[in-house]
Design a protein around this motif. Structure first.
Motif, PDB file in Angstrom:
ATOM      1  N   ALA A 172       0.930  -1.158   0.022  1.00  0.00           N
ATOM      2  CA  ALA A 172       0.130  -0.077   0.144  1.00  0.00           C
ATOM      3  C   ALA A 172       0.851   1.373   0.136  1.00  0.00           C
ATOM      4  O   ALA A 172       0.427   2.205  -0.664  1.00  0.00           O
ATOM      5  CB  ALA A 172      -0.911  -0.024   1.346  1.00  0.00           C
ATOM      6  N   THR A 173       1.973   1.340   0.717  1.00  0.00           N
ATOM      7  CA  THR A 173       2.730   2.434   0.725  1.00  0.00           C
ATOM      8  C   THR A 173       3.587   2.720  -0.588  1.00  0.00           C
ATOM      9  O   THR A 173       3.520   3.971  -0.863  1.00  0.00           O
ATOM     10  CB  THR A 173       3.901   2.273   1.893  1.00  0.00           C
ATOM     11  N   LEU A 174       4.058   1.671  -1.042  1.00  0.00           N
ATOM     12  CA  LEU A 174       4.897   1.856  -2.388  1.00  0.00           C
ATOM     13  C   LEU A 174       4.174   2.223  -3.315  1.00  0.00           C
ATOM     14  O   LEU A 174       4.426   3.032  -4.032  1.00  0.00           O
ATOM     15  CB  LEU A 174       5.817   0.686  -2.351  1.00  0.00           C
ATOM     16  N   ASN A 175       2.939   1.745  -3.597  1.00  0.00           N
ATOM     17  CA  ASN A 175       1.951   2.001  -4.301  1.00  0.00           C
ATOM     18  C   ASN A 175       1.573   3.575  -4.396  1.00  0.00           C
ATOM     19  O   ASN A 175       1.440   4.293  -5.196  1.00  0.00           O
ATOM     20  CB  ASN A 175       0.581   1.391  -4.619  1.00  0.00           C
ATOM     21  N   ALA A 176       1.329   4.073  -3.033  1.00  0.00           N
ATOM     22  CA  ALA A 176       0.903   5.315  -2.796  1.00  0.00           C
ATOM     23  C   ALA A 176       2.036   6.269  -3.164  1.00  0.00           C
ATOM     24  O   ALA A 176       1.795   7.345  -3.678  1.00  0.00           O
ATOM     25  CB  ALA A 176       0.836   5.598  -1.368  1.00  0.00           C
ATOM     26  N   TRP A 177       3.170   5.932  -3.053  1.00  0.00           N
ATOM     27  CA  TRP A 177       4.601   6.604  -3.601  1.00  0.00           C
ATOM     28  C   TRP A 177       4.814   6.588  -5.039  1.00  0.00           C
ATOM     29  O   TRP A 177       5.584   7.135  -5.244  1.00  0.00           O
ATOM     30  CB  TRP A 177       5.764   6.096  -2.706  1.00  0.00           C
ATOM     31  N   GLY A 178       4.240   5.755  -5.753  1.00  0.00           N
ATOM     32  CA  GLY A 178       4.194   5.460  -7.249  1.00  0.00           C
ATOM     33  C   GLY A 178       5.625   4.698  -7.234  1.00  0.00           C
ATOM     34  O   GLY A 178       6.214   5.046  -8.394  1.00  0.00           O
ATOM     35  N   LEU A 179       5.936   3.816  -6.469  1.00  0.00           N
ATOM     36  CA  LEU A 179       7.046   2.823  -6.599  1.00  0.00           C
ATOM     37  C   LEU A 179       6.448   1.434  -6.991  1.00  0.00           C
ATOM     38  O   LEU A 179       7.098   0.520  -6.239  1.00  0.00           O
ATOM     39  CB  LEU A 179       7.871   2.909  -5.374  1.00  0.00           C
ATOM     40  N   GLY A 180       5.597   1.298  -7.559  1.00  0.00           N
ATOM     41  CA  GLY A 180       5.131  -0.079  -7.754  1.00  0.00           C
ATOM     42  C   GLY A 180       5.889  -1.102  -8.358  1.00  0.00           C
ATOM     43  O   GLY A 180       5.936  -2.322  -8.415  1.00  0.00           O
ATOM     44  N   GLY A 181       6.988  -0.618  -9.181  1.00  0.00           N
ATOM     45  CA  GLY A 181       7.910  -1.345  -9.906  1.00  0.00           C
ATOM     46  C   GLY A 181       8.830  -2.105  -8.831  1.00  0.00           C
ATOM     47  O   GLY A 181       9.661  -3.266  -9.145  1.00  0.00           O
ATOM     48  N   VAL A 182       8.700  -1.817  -7.656  1.00  0.00           N
ATOM     49  CA  VAL A 182       9.619  -2.630  -6.586  1.00  0.00           C
ATOM     50  C   VAL A 182       8.811  -3.207  -5.596  1.00  0.00           C
ATOM     51  O   VAL A 182       9.456  -3.529  -4.675  1.00  0.00           O
ATOM     52  CB  VAL A 182      10.844  -1.369  -6.155  1.00  0.00           C
ATOM     53  N   VAL A 183       7.613  -3.204  -5.564  1.00  0.00           N
ATOM     54  CA  VAL A 183       6.889  -3.646  -4.441  1.00  0.00           C
ATOM     55  C   VAL A 183       6.916  -5.147  -4.263  1.00  0.00           C
ATOM     56  O   VAL A 183       7.204  -5.508  -3.286  1.00  0.00           O
ATOM     57  CB  VAL A 183       5.331  -3.600  -4.961  1.00  0.00           C
ATOM     58  N   ASP A 184       7.095  -6.006  -5.361  1.00  0.00           N
ATOM     59  CA  ASP A 184       7.169  -7.521  -5.211  1.00  0.00           C
ATOM     60  C   ASP A 184       8.657  -7.745  -4.513  1.00  0.00           C
ATOM     61  O   ASP A 184       8.667  -8.563  -3.501  1.00  0.00           O
ATOM     62  CB  ASP A 184       7.327  -8.360  -6.460  1.00  0.00           C
ATOM     63  N   THR A 185       9.748  -7.180  -5.014  1.00  0.00           N
ATOM     64  CA  THR A 185      11.021  -7.152  -4.241  1.00  0.00           C
ATOM     65  C   THR A 185      10.984  -6.823  -2.892  1.00  0.00           C
ATOM     66  O   THR A 185      11.403  -7.566  -1.881  1.00  0.00           O
ATOM     67  CB  THR A 185      12.198  -6.673  -4.944  1.00  0.00           C
ATOM     68  N   THR A 186      10.531  -5.797  -2.677  1.00  0.00           N
ATOM     69  CA  THR A 186      10.369  -5.038  -1.374  1.00  0.00           C
ATOM     70  C   THR A 186       9.661  -5.931  -0.282  1.00  0.00           C
ATOM     71  O   THR A 186      10.034  -6.203   1.039  1.00  0.00           O
ATOM     72  CB  THR A 186       9.965  -3.698  -1.398  1.00  0.00           C
ATOM     73  N   GLU A 187       8.394  -6.599  -0.660  1.00  0.00           N
ATOM     74  CA  GLU A 187       7.648  -7.333   0.110  1.00  0.00           C
ATOM     75  C   GLU A 187       8.472  -8.545   0.458  1.00  0.00           C
ATOM     76  O   GLU A 187       8.217  -9.094   1.756  1.00  0.00           O
ATOM     77  CB  GLU A 187       6.288  -7.669  -0.872  1.00  0.00           C
ATOM     78  N   LEU A 188       9.150  -9.113  -0.576  1.00  0.00           N
ATOM     79  CA  LEU A 188       9.811 -10.509  -0.213  1.00  0.00           C
ATOM     80  C   LEU A 188      10.924 -10.130   0.883  1.00  0.00           C
ATOM     81  O   LEU A 188      11.114 -10.838   1.857  1.00  0.00           O
ATOM     82  CB  LEU A 188      10.534 -10.800  -1.354  1.00  0.00           C
ATOM     83  N   ILE A 189      11.773  -8.949   0.750  1.00  0.00           N
ATOM     84  CA  ILE A 189      12.815  -8.338   1.576  1.00  0.00           C
ATOM     85  C   ILE A 189      12.268  -8.291   3.123  1.00  0.00           C
ATOM     86  O   ILE A 189      12.746  -8.788   4.071  1.00  0.00           O
ATOM     87  CB  ILE A 189      13.399  -7.302   1.036  1.00  0.00           C
ATOM     88  N   VAL A 190      11.202  -7.466   3.234  1.00  0.00           N
ATOM     89  CA  VAL A 190      10.536  -7.294   4.402  1.00  0.00           C
ATOM     90  C   VAL A 190       9.998  -8.527   5.194  1.00  0.00           C
ATOM     91  O   VAL A 190       9.980  -8.387   6.302  1.00  0.00           O
ATOM     92  CB  VAL A 190       9.459  -6.323   4.420  1.00  0.00           C
ATOM     93  N   SER A 191       9.374  -9.254   4.389  1.00  0.00           N
ATOM     94  CA  SER A 191       8.810 -10.516   5.096  1.00  0.00           C
ATOM     95  C   SER A 191       9.912 -11.341   5.607  1.00  0.00           C
ATOM     96  O   SER A 191       9.762 -11.854   6.563  1.00  0.00           O
ATOM     97  CB  SER A 191       8.138 -11.587   3.848  1.00  0.00           C
ATOM     98  N   GLU A 192      11.118 -11.505   5.107  1.00  0.00           N
ATOM     99  CA  GLU A 192      12.386 -11.910   5.590  1.00  0.00           C
ATOM    100  C   GLU A 192      12.784 -11.212   6.843  1.00  0.00           C
ATOM    101  O   GLU A 192      13.031 -11.928   7.874  1.00  0.00           O
ATOM    102  CB  GLU A 192      13.462 -12.246   4.650  1.00  0.00           C
ATOM    103  N   LEU A 193      12.894 -10.117   6.892  1.00  0.00           N
ATOM    104  CA  LEU A 193      13.103  -9.322   7.897  1.00  0.00           C
ATOM    105  C   LEU A 193      12.390  -9.514   9.291  1.00  0.00           C
ATOM    106  O   LEU A 193      12.818  -9.534  10.344  1.00  0.00           O
ATOM    107  CB  LEU A 193      13.471  -7.887   7.401  1.00  0.00           C
TER     108      LEU A 193
END
Length: 578
Positions: A478-499
Motif C-alpha cells: 500500500a505504501t509503495l503504490n501510494a508513493w508511485g513505486l509499484g515497480g519494486v513492490v514485489d522485491t520489497t515485499e519479499l525482503i520485508v517478509s524475511e526481515l
C-alpha cells in the motif's frame, strides 16, 4: 652571420675624449641596469614580469622587444625534452613596441601565440647554445625565414635591415626561453656593449620568470591537492539542506588545513563534520586529507560521535605529531530529528532557531585530536524544525583584533537576523566575519532542518505474532503504490517478509517496520527489535531448511547491515530505485 661588432680604436688625440665618453656611457648603463633590477620582478606573475621588462627596455634600449618562453613551462611548469631536430616550441608572453613604431608589430607578433622556431633561426640557436645571437643588421634572407616560420609576410618587412638581438633566458642552469630586441633600420645598431646590457636584463628577467614558474607549479599542485581532498559534490541528506564555504588563509596559495564533510549513513542519516588542522599550505592540507579520509573510514563503522572522535584522535597520533587538529562531529537522524554531537578542541556549534534566537550548544570541548587518551563526551538533542545548525572553524570568529568570545557573539548576532537562503547566509556571514589580510583558514557549514514529507517516511508497529508478517507485506504494498513505486513492490515485499520473520523468530518486542525514501533514488527498509544480537550470515547446506533469508537479501539489495540502538538493534536494507 656575425656575432661580433667591430669597435674602432680611437686616434691618440681623441683618447681622452673617448675615455670620457666611455665613462659616461658606463655610468648610464649602470644606472639603467639598477633601475631595471628595481622594476623587474615585482610579482610572481609571468606575464606581468614580461611586461615589466618591456616597460624598462622600450624605447630606452630597443624599439621593440619580446619574450618567448618554452610552452611546456607555461602549461605545467616542467621543462620539455629537447627536440631531436633542434627546433623550439615557445609561447610569446609579452611584446613591447615604441610609440613611433608601426602598429603592424603588435598584429604580427600577438601575445600568447605558440610557435615552433626551426633550428636554423636565431631564436632556436640562442636557446640551444645558451649564447646571445646578434645581427647589427638583419639580412633579408634571415628575416624571410623568420617570417616563413610564422607564416606572415609582414614579419619579413618589419625585421629586414633592422638590428636584431636574441638573448637566452637562463636561470638555475636551465634555458627558459629567449628575449628578442630590435632596432629599426637607419637607427643605431646594437653593439658589443649592448650585448652585455641585454644579457644582464635577460639574467634578471630569467630568475623572475623561473620564480613565477615555480610558484605557479606549486600553487597548481596545492590547488589540485585541495580540490581532491574537499568534497566536490556535497551529499544532501534527507531532512536537511546544506550549504558550505571554504576560504583559505592565503589568497595566493589557496589551500589550508580546514575541511568540512557530509557523510551518508545507514537509515538516511548523515554525519556532519568540520575540522581544522593548525597551519597553512600544502603540509596542513595533506594532514587534513589524511584526517578526512580517516573520519570517513570510521564513519562507515557507524560509531557514535564520541567514540569516533576518540578513535580519530588515536589515529592522528601516528600522523605528523607537530600538526594539531580539532574536529566537531554530528550524527543526524531525519526521522526523529535527533542529533548527537561531540567535539575535540573545536569551536562550539551554534543553533539558530526559526524565530531568530540563537544558542551555543553546550558541549565539553575535550582535547584536540592527537593529544592525550581521555575519552570524548557527547550530547544528544532534538533539532527543532526550521532551525539551522552552524559548524565552523576558529578563523571565522578569531583574529588579532578580537578574541574568540567576541567573535562568537558577533557570529550569533549576524546569524540571528538572517532568514533567507542558506547560500546567501554563507556569503553574508563570510563577508561580514572575515578579518583583515592576516587571517586564518575559514570553513563554514550551515544545515537547515525540516520535517519529512508524507511520501518520504512510513512506520508500522508490529505485535510479536507471526500472523502479522502478512500485515507487514500489505503495509509495504500500500505504501509503495501510494508513493508511485509499484515497480519494486514485489522485491520489497519479499525482503520485508524475511526481515520481519527473523525479528519475530530471533528477537523480541518492540518490533517496528520503517520505510524511508531517500534522496538520490534509494529506498530504505528498516526492521527494529529489542534484541541486541545482530543476525549472522551462514552458508546453509542442501539439507538445511533455514538460513537462506540473509543470502536472499544480499542478492536482492544494493547493501544491507545492522546498527545498535538503545533498546536493541535495527536491520536495514537499501534498494536502488529504477
Amino acid at each position: 652571420m656575425n656575432r661580433n661588432s667591430v669597435i674602432k680604436d680611437p686616434v691618440p688625440g681623441d683618447r681622452a675624449e673617448w675615455r670620457r665618453r666611455s665613462a659616461s656611457s658606463a655610468h648610464e648603463r649602470l644606472a639603467f641596469l639598477n633601475e631595471a633590477s628595481r622594476r623587474i620582478g615585482s610579482t610572481l606573475d609571468l606575464a606581468e614580469t614580461g611586461r615589466e621588462l618591456m616597460d624598462v627596455t622600450v624605447p630606452r634600449f630597443a624599439d621593440t622587444a619580446a619574450i618567448m618562453v618554452q610552452d611546456r613551462l607555461v602549461i605545467d611548469g616542467e621543462f620539455p625534452s629537447r627536440a631531436a631536430d633542434g627546433s623550439a616550441l615557445v609561447r610569446r608572453v609579452a611584446i613591447g613596441v615604441a610609440e613611433e613604431s608601426s602598429d603592424d608589430w603588435t598584429e604580427a607578433f600577438p601575445v600568447g601565440e605558440v610557435m615552433v622556431y626551426p633550428a636554423t633561426l636565431p631564436h632556436a640557436q640562442c636557446m640551444a647554445t645558451s649564447k646571445t645571437i646578434m645581427y647589427p643588421e638583419l639580412d633579408e634572407e634571415t628575416a624571410r625565414l623568420i617570417g616563413a616560420s610564422l607564416d606572415r609576410e609582414v614579419v619579413t618587412k618589419l625585421l629586414s635591415g633592422g638590428s636584431f638581438l636574441a638573448v637566452p633566458l637562463r636561470a638555475r642552469g636551465r634555458v627558459l626561453g629567449c628575449a628578442v630586441f630590435t632596432r629599426r633600420p637607419g637607427g643605431q645598431a646594437f653593439e658589443e656593449q649592448d650585448v652585455a646590457v641585454a644579457e644582464e636584463l635577460a639574467a634578471r628577467t630569467a630568475v623572475c620568470v623561473d620564480n613565477a614558474r615555480l610558484y605557479t607549479r606549486e600553487r597548481r599542485t596545492a590547488l589540485t591537492l585541495q580540490s581532491s581532498l574537499l568534497p566536490a559534490d556535497l551529499h544532501q541528506p534527507l531532512g536537511m539542506d546544506i550549504a558550505t564555504r571554504y576560504l583559505p588563509a592565503s589568497d595566493l596559495m589557496g589551500v589550508g588545513g580546514d575541511w568540512f564533510d557530509v557523510i551518508p549513513l545507514p537509515g538516511c542519516r548523515a554525519a556532519l563534520v568540520v575540522g581544522d588542522v593548525m597551519g597553512h599550505g600544502t603540509r596542513a592540507a595533506a594532514t587534513m586529507g589524511q584526517l578526512r579520509t580517516a573520519a570517513r573510514t570510521l564513519a562507515s563503522l557507524d560509531l557514535p560521535p564520541d567514540e569516533l572522535l576518540f578513535r580519530l584522535s588515536r589515529m592522528s597520533q601516528d600522523l605528523d605529531p607537530t600538526q594539531i587538529a580539532t574536529c566537531v562531529y554530528a550524527v543526524y537522524d531525519p526521522v526523529t530529528r535527533s542529533c548527537a554531537i561531540a567535539r575535540a578542541g573545536h569551536m562550539p556549534p551554534v543553533l539558530i532557531h526559526d524565530d531568530g534566537a540563537t544558542e551555543i550548544i553546550d558541549l565539553p570541548a575535550c582535547l584536540p585530536l592527537g593529544i592525550g587518551n581521555e575519552p570524548m563526551e557527547m550530547r544528544e538533542m532534538i533539532l527543532p524544525a526550521g532551525s539551522v545548525l552552524a559548524l565552523y572553524t576558529d578563523g571565522l570568529v578569531e583574529s588579532r583584533a578580537r578574541d574568540i568570545d567576541e567573535g562568537i557573539t558577533a557570529l550569533r548576532r549576524l546569524l540571528s537576523i538572517q532568514r533567507g537562503d542558506l547560500e546567501e547566509m554563507c556569503d553574508v556571514t563570510i563577508s561580514s566575519q572575515r578579518p583583515g589580510d592576516e587571517r586564518d583558514d575559514i570553513a563554514l557549514l550551515l544545515a537547515r532542518v525540516h520535517e519529512l514529507a508524507p511520501d518520504e517516511t512510513a512506520f508500522c508497529a508490529l505485535p510479536a505474532d507471526p500472523r502479522f508478517v502478512g500485515h507487514s507485506r500489505r503495509f509495504v504494498r500500500a505504501t509503495l503504490n501510494a508513493w508511485g513505486l509499484g515497480g519494486v513492490v514485489d522485491t520489497t515485499e519479499l525482503i520485508v517478509s524475511e526481515l520481519v520473520t527473523n525479528a519475530l523468530k530471533h528477537g523480541w518486542p518492540p518490533i517496528e517496520l520503517r520505510l524511508l525514501r531517500g534522496r538520490g533514488r534509494t529506498l530504505v527498509c528498516e526492521v527494529s527489535d529489542g534484541s541486541p544480537t545482530p543476525p549472522a550470515v551462514r552458508a546453509p547446506t542442501s539439507e538445511d531448511d533455514t538460513g537462506r533469508g540473509l543470502q536472499l537479501i544480499k542478492r536482492l539489495t544494493y547493501r544491507w547491515g545492522t546498527r545498535p540502538t538503545p533498546v536493541g538493534k535495527i536491520v536495514w536494507v537499501e534498494l536502488r530505485l529504477p
